[in-house]
Design a protein around this motif. Structure first.
Motif, PDB file in Angstrom:
ATOM      1  N   GLY A   1       6.120  -5.774 -11.514  1.00 52.74           N
ATOM      2  CA  GLY A   1       5.414  -5.084 -10.442  1.00 52.74           C
ATOM      3  C   GLY A   1       4.847  -3.756 -10.905  1.00 52.74           C
ATOM      4  O   GLY A   1       3.719  -3.385 -10.542  1.00 52.74           O
ATOM      5  N   LEU A   2       5.608  -3.029 -11.721  1.00 53.04           N
ATOM      6  CA  LEU A   2       5.122  -1.752 -12.243  1.00 53.04           C
ATOM      7  C   LEU A   2       3.922  -1.962 -13.162  1.00 53.04           C
ATOM      8  O   LEU A   2       2.934  -1.215 -13.099  1.00 53.04           O
ATOM      9  CB  LEU A   2       6.246  -1.044 -13.000  1.00 53.04           C
ATOM     10  CG  LEU A   2       5.895   0.307 -13.634  1.00 53.04           C
ATOM     11  CD1 LEU A   2       5.462   1.304 -12.573  1.00 53.04           C
ATOM     12  CD2 LEU A   2       7.088   0.854 -14.423  1.00 53.04           C
ATOM     13  N   CYS A   3       3.994  -2.992 -14.005  1.00 52.88           N
ATOM     14  CA  CYS A   3       2.854  -3.314 -14.882  1.00 52.88           C
ATOM     15  C   CYS A   3       1.618  -3.659 -14.062  1.00 52.88           C
ATOM     16  O   CYS A   3       0.501  -3.252 -14.404  1.00 52.88           O
ATOM     17  CB  CYS A   3       3.212  -4.469 -15.809  1.00 52.88           C
ATOM     18  SG  CYS A   3       4.460  -4.078 -17.055  1.00 52.88           S
TER      19      CYS A   3
ATOM     20  N   ILE B   1      -2.771  -1.828  -5.690  1.00 53.46           N
ATOM     21  CA  ILE B   1      -2.078  -0.715  -6.353  1.00 53.46           C
ATOM     22  C   ILE B   1      -0.916  -0.212  -5.492  1.00 53.46           C
ATOM     23  O   ILE B   1       0.204  -0.017  -5.981  1.00 53.46           O
ATOM     24  CB  ILE B   1      -3.067   0.429  -6.634  1.00 53.46           C
ATOM     25  CG1 ILE B   1      -4.158  -0.031  -7.612  1.00 53.46           C
ATOM     26  CG2 ILE B   1      -2.342   1.641  -7.210  1.00 53.46           C
ATOM     27  CD1 ILE B   1      -5.306   0.952  -7.742  1.00 53.46           C
ATOM     28  N   LEU B   2      -1.187  -0.008  -4.200  1.00 53.59           N
ATOM     29  CA  LEU B   2      -0.173   0.542  -3.301  1.00 53.59           C
ATOM     30  C   LEU B   2       1.021  -0.397  -3.153  1.00 53.59           C
ATOM     31  O   LEU B   2       2.183   0.009  -3.347  1.00 53.59           O
ATOM     32  CB  LEU B   2      -0.795   0.823  -1.931  1.00 53.59           C
ATOM     33  CG  LEU B   2       0.171   1.273  -0.832  1.00 53.59           C
ATOM     34  CD1 LEU B   2       0.842   2.581  -1.204  1.00 53.59           C
ATOM     35  CD2 LEU B   2      -0.566   1.392   0.501  1.00 53.59           C
TER      36      LEU B   2
ATOM     37  N   ALA C   1       6.459  -2.776  -3.959  1.00 51.84           N
ATOM     38  CA  ALA C   1       7.287  -3.900  -4.388  1.00 51.84           C
ATOM     39  C   ALA C   1       8.163  -3.513  -5.573  1.00 51.84           C
ATOM     40  O   ALA C   1       9.334  -3.912  -5.651  1.00 51.84           O
ATOM     41  CB  ALA C   1       6.397  -5.092  -4.754  1.00 51.84           C
ATOM     42  N   THR C   2       7.607  -2.713  -6.497  1.00 56.73           N
ATOM     43  CA  THR C   2       8.390  -2.258  -7.644  1.00 56.73           C
ATOM     44  C   THR C   2       9.612  -1.472  -7.193  1.00 56.73           C
ATOM     45  O   THR C   2      10.728  -1.699  -7.675  1.00 56.73           O
ATOM     46  CB  THR C   2       7.520  -1.375  -8.562  1.00 56.73           C
ATOM     47  OG1 THR C   2       6.420  -2.146  -9.051  1.00 56.73           O
ATOM     48  CG2 THR C   2       8.335  -0.862  -9.736  1.00 56.73           C
ATOM     49  N   GLY C   3       9.409  -0.551  -6.256  1.00 57.64           N
ATOM     50  CA  GLY C   3      10.528   0.228  -5.746  1.00 57.64           C
ATOM     51  C   GLY C   3      11.569  -0.648  -5.073  1.00 57.64           C
ATOM     52  O   GLY C   3      12.780  -0.462  -5.278  1.00 57.64           O
ATOM     53  N   PHE C   4      11.131  -1.633  -4.293  1.00 59.30           N
ATOM     54  CA  PHE C   4      12.070  -2.501  -3.605  1.00 59.30           C
ATOM     55  C   PHE C   4      12.888  -3.324  -4.594  1.00 59.30           C
ATOM     56  O   PHE C   4      14.088  -3.533  -4.417  1.00 59.30           O
ATOM     57  CB  PHE C   4      11.307  -3.433  -2.652  1.00 59.30           C
ATOM     58  CG  PHE C   4      11.102  -2.851  -1.292  1.00 59.30           C
ATOM     59  CD1 PHE C   4      11.699  -3.415  -0.187  1.00 59.30           C
ATOM     60  CD2 PHE C   4      10.308  -1.730  -1.114  1.00 59.30           C
ATOM     61  CE1 PHE C   4      11.516  -2.885   1.072  1.00 59.30           C
ATOM     62  CE2 PHE C   4      10.111  -1.188   0.140  1.00 59.30           C
ATOM     63  CZ  PHE C   4      10.719  -1.764   1.245  1.00 59.30           C
TER      64      PHE C   4
END
Length: 231
Positions: free
Chosen positions: A17-19, A109-110, A115-118
């Motif tokens: 997700g970060l990528c 992007i948002l 999703a990355t944080g979750f």
């Protein structure tokens, strides 16, 4: 599934997700979505150019969502210039469609960041349970996947249906008429396709982590097992 394996799957999903978030943010601003050539038809018709002679009348064109550059060839050397969609090309491009594409890029992007944080919070913490059921983990990934697919579909429609390359090539031209000779999707477009695929992989990883699909009926479980996931 053990908590250790689940942590691994969520960690991998968080990295993907970060990528996706970083890739989408970078490629949105780069002018490398379309690369092609434009034929100076007026000049070629004046000298009846054919075969290898047409190379003297073939210019280059590349652009993205905000800016681009073109090299016009009309037999007397090239004319290089840079252009911007806003505010220069607002009168010749389908502005509403173009803004919609940029909007969905922002959505990708948002929500890729969200999703990355979750995923990471679910992997390494015990978050507050906001909703019942595993809906949230699939929801953010679904939004990202659909939005990235819409970006590619709408951009392809703008290029093909509205002949965007022709409009850009003939912008502010009075004496010459340019015609698109060839065009192809450049690396930024395919990187967005990669973002789409990575979010699809995240769907699979969520399922492999033991989270049931939202539309499947699941048995109620006692205890605080559901609180280990952030929704």
């Amino acid at each position: 599934m053990s908590s250790g394996n689940r942590r691994v799957f969520f960690s991998v999903s968080g990295v993907l997700g970060l990528c996706c978030a970083l890739t989408a943010a970078v490629v949105t601003g780069l002018p490398l979505w379309i690369r092609g050539t434009a034929l100076c038809r007026t000049g070629a018709e004046l000298v009846n150019a054919t075969g290898p002679e047409l190379d003297k009348f073939l210019g280059e064109l590349s652009y993205g969502l905000f800016t681009g550059q073109r090299l016009k060839q009309c037999g007397l050397g090239g004319r290089a210039s840079r252009f911007y969609f806003f505010p220069e090309l607002q009168s010749v491009v389908p502005t509403a469609l173009h803004v919609t594409i940029i909007f969905f890029c922002g959505v990708v992007i948002l929500f890729s960041s969200v999703a990355t944080g979750f995923f990471f919070v679910n992997a390494f913490g015990r978050p507050y349970e906001m909703l019942q059921g595993p809906m949230g983990l699939y929801l953010w990934t679904f939004i990202c996947c659909v939005s990235s697919g819409l970006v590619m579909t709408l951009f392809a429609s703008e290029v093909k249906l509205y002949h965007l390359s022709d409009r850009i090539s003939n912008f502010n031209e009075v004496h010459f008429v340019f015609q698109t000779h060839s065009e192809s999707y450049d690396r930024c477009f395919w990187l967005f396709f990669l973002v789409f695929l990575l979010h699809g992989i995240n769907f699979l990883l969520i399922r492999l982590a033991g989270v049931q699909f939202p539309f499947r009926e699941t048995k109620e479980s006692d205890g605080s097992g559901g609180a280990d996931l952030m929704y």
